[in-house]
Design an enzyme around this catalytic site. Structure first.
Site, PDB file in Angstrom:
ATOM      1  N   CYS A 124       0.827  -1.203   0.000  1.00 33.10           N
ATOM      2  CA  CYS A 124       0.000   0.000   0.000  1.00 33.10           C
ATOM      3  C   CYS A 124       0.867   1.261   0.000  1.00 33.10           C
ATOM      4  CB  CYS A 124      -0.925   0.083   1.212  1.00 33.10           C
ATOM      5  SG  CYS A 124      -1.997  -1.320   1.439  1.00 33.10           S
ATOM      6  N   ARG A 153       3.214   0.164  -5.288  1.00 34.16           N
ATOM      7  CA  ARG A 153       3.095  -0.518  -3.992  1.00 34.16           C
ATOM      8  C   ARG A 153       1.783  -1.284  -3.845  1.00 34.16           C
ATOM      9  NH1 ARG A 153       6.871   1.903  -0.424  1.00 34.16           N
ATOM     10  NH2 ARG A 153       5.822   0.911   1.308  1.00 34.16           N
ATOM     11  N   TRP A 211      -2.903  -2.637  -1.610  1.00 31.16           N
ATOM     12  CA  TRP A 211      -2.616  -4.047  -1.910  1.00 31.16           C
ATOM     13  C   TRP A 211      -3.279  -4.832  -0.793  1.00 31.16           C
ATOM     14  CZ3 TRP A 211      -0.021  -8.131   0.514  1.00 31.16           C
ATOM     15  CH2 TRP A 211       0.287  -9.219  -0.318  1.00 31.16           C
ATOM     16  N   ASN A 214      -0.860   1.816   5.956  1.00 32.07           N
ATOM     17  CA  ASN A 214      -0.050   0.783   5.309  1.00 32.07           C
ATOM     18  C   ASN A 214       0.516  -0.085   6.415  1.00 32.07           C
ATOM     19  OD1 ASN A 214       1.720  -0.774   3.780  1.00 32.07           O
ATOM     20  ND2 ASN A 214       3.338   0.779   3.891  1.00 32.07           N
ATOM     21  N   GLU A 248      15.762 -17.452 -11.105  1.00 33.92           N
ATOM     22  CA  GLU A 248      15.368 -16.070 -11.385  1.00 33.92           C
ATOM     23  C   GLU A 248      14.542 -16.016 -12.677  1.00 33.92           C
ATOM     24  OE1 GLU A 248      15.053 -13.202 -10.326  1.00 33.92           O
ATOM     25  OE2 GLU A 248      15.374 -11.747 -11.915  1.00 33.92           O
ATOM     26  N   LYS A 255      10.690 -14.670 -12.809  1.00 40.86           N
ATOM     27  CA  LYS A 255      10.286 -13.527 -13.637  1.00 40.86           C
ATOM     28  C   LYS A 255       9.199 -13.941 -14.608  1.00 40.86           C
ATOM     29  CE  LYS A 255      12.046 -11.151 -12.176  1.00 40.86           C
ATOM     30  NZ  LYS A 255      12.894 -10.452 -11.235  1.00 40.86           N
ATOM     31  N   GLU A 313       5.777 -14.577 -12.826  1.00 41.29           N
ATOM     32  CA  GLU A 313       5.121 -13.434 -12.199  1.00 41.29           C
ATOM     33  C   GLU A 313       4.476 -12.476 -13.189  1.00 41.29           C
ATOM     34  OE1 GLU A 313       9.087 -11.027 -10.806  1.00 41.29           O
ATOM     35  OE2 GLU A 313       7.244 -10.446  -9.789  1.00 41.29           O
ATOM     36  N   HIS A 340      16.197 -36.855 -11.001  1.00 41.83           N
ATOM     37  CA  HIS A 340      15.744 -37.266  -9.667  1.00 41.83           C
ATOM     38  C   HIS A 340      14.273 -36.905  -9.438  1.00 41.83           C
ATOM     39  CE1 HIS A 340      19.801 -38.416  -8.772  1.00 41.83           C
ATOM     40  NE2 HIS A 340      20.220 -37.220  -9.160  1.00 41.83           N
ATOM     41  N   LYS A 380       5.260  -3.957  -5.523  1.00 42.45           N
ATOM     42  CA  LYS A 380       6.672  -3.808  -5.218  1.00 42.45           C
ATOM     43  C   LYS A 380       6.796  -3.355  -3.770  1.00 42.45           C
ATOM     44  CE  LYS A 380      10.604  -2.372  -7.915  1.00 42.45           C
ATOM     45  NZ  LYS A 380      10.867  -3.698  -8.483  1.00 42.45           N
TER      46      LYS A 380
HETATM   47  C1  F6R Z   1      10.596 -10.353  -8.332  1.00 40.67           C
HETATM   48  C2  F6R Z   1      10.674  -9.310  -7.322  1.00 40.67           C
HETATM   49  C3  F6R Z   1      10.561  -9.706  -5.896  1.00 40.67           C
HETATM   50  C4  F6R Z   1      11.552  -8.879  -5.040  1.00 40.67           C
HETATM   51  C5  F6R Z   1      11.356  -9.221  -3.561  1.00 40.67           C
HETATM   52  C6  F6R Z   1      12.361  -8.507  -2.667  1.00 40.67           C
HETATM   53  O1  F6R Z   1      10.734  -9.842  -9.619  1.00 40.67           O
HETATM   54  O2  F6R Z   1      10.808  -8.157  -7.629  1.00 40.67           O
HETATM   55  O3  F6R Z   1      10.775 -11.064  -5.728  1.00 40.67           O
HETATM   56  O4  F6R Z   1      12.844  -9.181  -5.442  1.00 40.67           O
HETATM   57  O5  F6R Z   1      10.062  -8.856  -3.172  1.00 40.67           O
HETATM   58  O6  F6R Z   1      12.243  -7.128  -2.772  1.00 40.67           O
HETATM   59  P1  F6R Z   1      13.393  -6.160  -2.288  1.00 40.67           P
HETATM   60  O7  F6R Z   1      14.577  -6.405  -3.161  1.00 40.67           O
HETATM   61  O8  F6R Z   1      12.838  -4.788  -2.432  1.00 40.67           O
HETATM   62  O9  F6R Z   1      13.696  -6.521  -0.862  1.00 40.67           O
END
Ligand code: F6R
Length: 607
Positions: free
Chosen positions: A2, A27, A74, A98, A479, A483, A486, A502, A602
């Site tokens: 949020c 956010r 969020w 938040n 990774e 990506k 998501e 395995h 984020k």
């Molecule tokens: C994936 C992504 C998340 C962040 C995770 C940690 O693309 O962005 O997995 O990497 O939430 O966030 P930070 O780096 O801000 O601690």
């Protein structure tokens, strides 16, 4: 997560609240709302969905005034809906929150709230109810807020307005970020300094336990003991103002194109031009005195730690442990005074990573953070801090911050190795030369990555995708899969290539796309054997490599994406580009919201 904002000014504030919320939308974006204290009463509007819905609704039926608050949500407690959107208001008070109030249901059943008419399913509304109760009992505004927050368990950043206070906002912080801003004409509150960049030129990062009272003329801050706190206001950073997509279609596309700059700028801090080596000397930490490295983070940042395990073992010959922050903090881990605990985070606000840091601080072990956002909580609270120089990252899927994290971690490993004599100055110098080529090789890789558009078109109907790699290519596979899932919403799994037999080999069926990350070197022929095992079971291989010995036709490989020749030391950094691009193109082909994928946000400031 949020985003919250509050502004008090000598002019109308609603358009500035909306602009600030636009910058906070990363956010959370499942609902949004605004409340303004007009001369007569508090007016509010709340909508389900993105901020644009709120803007449209205000265009039809707007209101304005000189003090107000806003929120982009969020969902934690209660589905995304108009009812659950913030602000939560009574006749006397309106607030945005938040965080998470962990004892909300217990508080809601308190005797003093038995007649309160709760209108939402949220945890946040109990704060409104309690403040209203204390106001009704005759307490003043500050005392009502104080009494209320003394009952709250969990985390909060709050911005609160009152119908009978025409120019004031009260804010409070515990565990969730809150920044106060000023520019002489207005005073403001926001979840981060980016949000305040258009309305403030100086900001103050509030601390846990702080309560702040904003009027048009003043910002008064009180610490957790109730004493007036003299906190520093600093100039708002340039990074905080760079938040436009420029000519790109999406922030993620722009941010992938910024890999070269992010990596170049990050390494630049550590290049000792006199000696031509990588050196991390001036942070006051005795690198000779480290017997073990423990890396802790979440999500993509955690995968950078997994790559760094190879760096520290190879260059510094130090034992390394990696932990996901959400697991580490609840595991009762055995801490070691000789170890260095490293916390990696783009936002510097991730709740689990911050809690793991707090745990280590309480145990008095040495902590270092690697953070992108200047002055964020994790940056401020760790003993030592190294910054990634990736610039503002807005796309929810992290890209350039990842390669910048790898750049800091590689520099640290090299520096430790040089200090403890496992790397000679000559070797350091050679790797430094390779590192200096990184931006150029990344540029070339980005240019070639357009080929992946066609690959993306061919995999959009797949029910799943596998990513395989060995060595540092294994965390890259993780990774890549993260990506991909998501933003495409297609299931993807990353696996060590050698582990397929395995169990996961059972998933391979005709035409299942399998992305194999295969840099040249001793592990190359081993991964090629694993690839043949997949091909024999009908899998379609997309091979990512800079080896030029292999022909796709002779090996029955579906596609090869060939990178420019890449030195081993910077391999993981360069190979990140095609895996980020493939996810991006696939999501674009599918018509998904690339920058704001469903269910995510984020800066994960809740547990
Ligand atoms: C994936 C992504 C998340 C962040 C995770 C940690 O693309 O962005 O997995 O990497 O939430 O966030 P930070 O780096 O801000 O601690």
């Amino acid at each position: 997560m949020c985003g919250i904002v509050g502004i008090t000014a000598n002019e109308s504030v609603s358009s500035n609240i909306i602009s600030a919320l636009k910058k906070l939308e990363y956010r959370g974006y499942d609902s949004a709302g605004i409340a303004i204290n007009t001369e007569s009463q508090i007016h509010q509007k709340k909508v389900k969905g993105k901020l644009d819905n709120l803007i449209l609704s205000l265009q039809k039926d707007g209101f304005d005034g000189k003090v107000g608050i806003g929120h982009t949500r969020w969902a934690t407690h209660g589905e995304p809906s108009e009812r659950n959107a913030h602000p939560h208001s009574s006749r006397k008070v309106s607030l945005v929150h938040n965080g998470i109030i962990e004892n909300a249901s217990e508080l809601k059943s308190r005797i003093e709230l038995k007649n309160y008419n709760f209108e939402s399913d949220t945890d946040s509304e109990v704060i409104t109810a309690l403040i209203t109760h204390y106001l009704n009992e005759g307490h003043d505004h500050m005392e009502s807020v104080k009494q209320t927050i003394s009952l709250l368990e969990g985390s909060y950043a709050l911005a609160i307005i009152f119908s009978d206070l025409k120019d004031k906002i009260i804010g409070a912080r515990n565990g969730s970020p809150l920044v106060a801003g000023t520019d002489g004409n207005s005073n403001s509150l926001g979840s981060d300094s980016i949000a305040l960049s258009a309305i403030a030129n100086k900001v103050c990062y509030l601390e846990d336990g702080d309560i702040v009272v904003l009027s048009r003329e003043n910002v008064e801050i009180y610490n957790s003991s109730g004493d007036k706190a003299n906190r520093e206001f600093v100039d708002i950073g340039i990074m905080d103002t760079e938040v436009s997509k420029g000519s790109y279609n999406h922030f993620m596309e722009k941010e992938i194109h910024e890999h070269p700059k992010a990596v170049g700028e990050t390494f630049r801090q550590f290049i000792d031009h006199d000696q031509g080596i990588i050196s991390v000397d001036d942070i006051g930490l005795n690198f000779n005195d480290i017997s073990k490295v423990h890396l802790i983070a979440c999500g993509t940042a955690y995968y950078s730690c997994l790559v760094a395990k190879y760096y520290f073992e190879q260059y510094a010959r130090l034992p390394v442990e990696c932990d996901m922050a959400s697991e580490f903090r609840y595991r009762d881990p055995v801490l070691d005074n000789k170890a260095l605990y490293i916390f990696v985070s783009q936002s510097g606000e991730t709740a689990d990573t911050k809690a793991a840091l707090d745990f280590c601080k309480d145990a008095k072990v040495r902590t270092l953070s690697i953070v992108n956002v200047m002055n964020s909580s994790i940056a401020r609270e760790s003993d030592y801090c190294l910054y990634t120089k990736a610039g503002a990252e807005i796309g929810v899927a992290s890209t350039k911050a990842f390669t910048a994290q790898l750049s800091v971690l590689l520099s640290m490993a090299l520096h430790c190795g040089t200090k403890n004599n496992n790397v000679t100055i000559e070797q350091n110098r050679q790797i430094c030369k390779e590192i200096m080529q990184a931006p150029q090789i990344l540029e070339k890789t980005i240019k070639r990555s357009y080929e992946l558009k066609e690959t993306a078109k061919a995999i959009i109907d797949s029910k799943g995708v596998m990513y395989l790699g060995r060595g540092t290519a294994f965390p890259l596979a993780l990774e890549g899969a993260l990506k991909f899932k998501e933003i495409s919403y297609i299931h993807a799994e990353g696996y060590p290539a050698g582990e397929m037999k395995h169990g996961p080999l059972a998933l391979i069926e005709k035409d299942l796309p399998v992305v194999c990350i295969v840099p040249p070197g001793p592990l190359f022929p081993k991964t090629v054997s694993n690839i043949q095992e997949v091909i024999a079971r009908g899998g379609r291989i997309l091979m990512i490599t800079d080896d030029d010995s292999l022909k796709s036709s002779s090996e029955n490989i579906w596609k090869i994406f060939r990178l420019p020749k890449t030195p081993k030391s910077i391999e993981a950094i360069v190979y990140s580009v095609p895996i980020h691009m493939l996810a991006y193109y696939t999501a674009v082909q599918l018509g998904n919201d690339v920058d704001q994928p469903r269910n995510l946000a984020k800066s994960v400031t809740v547990e």
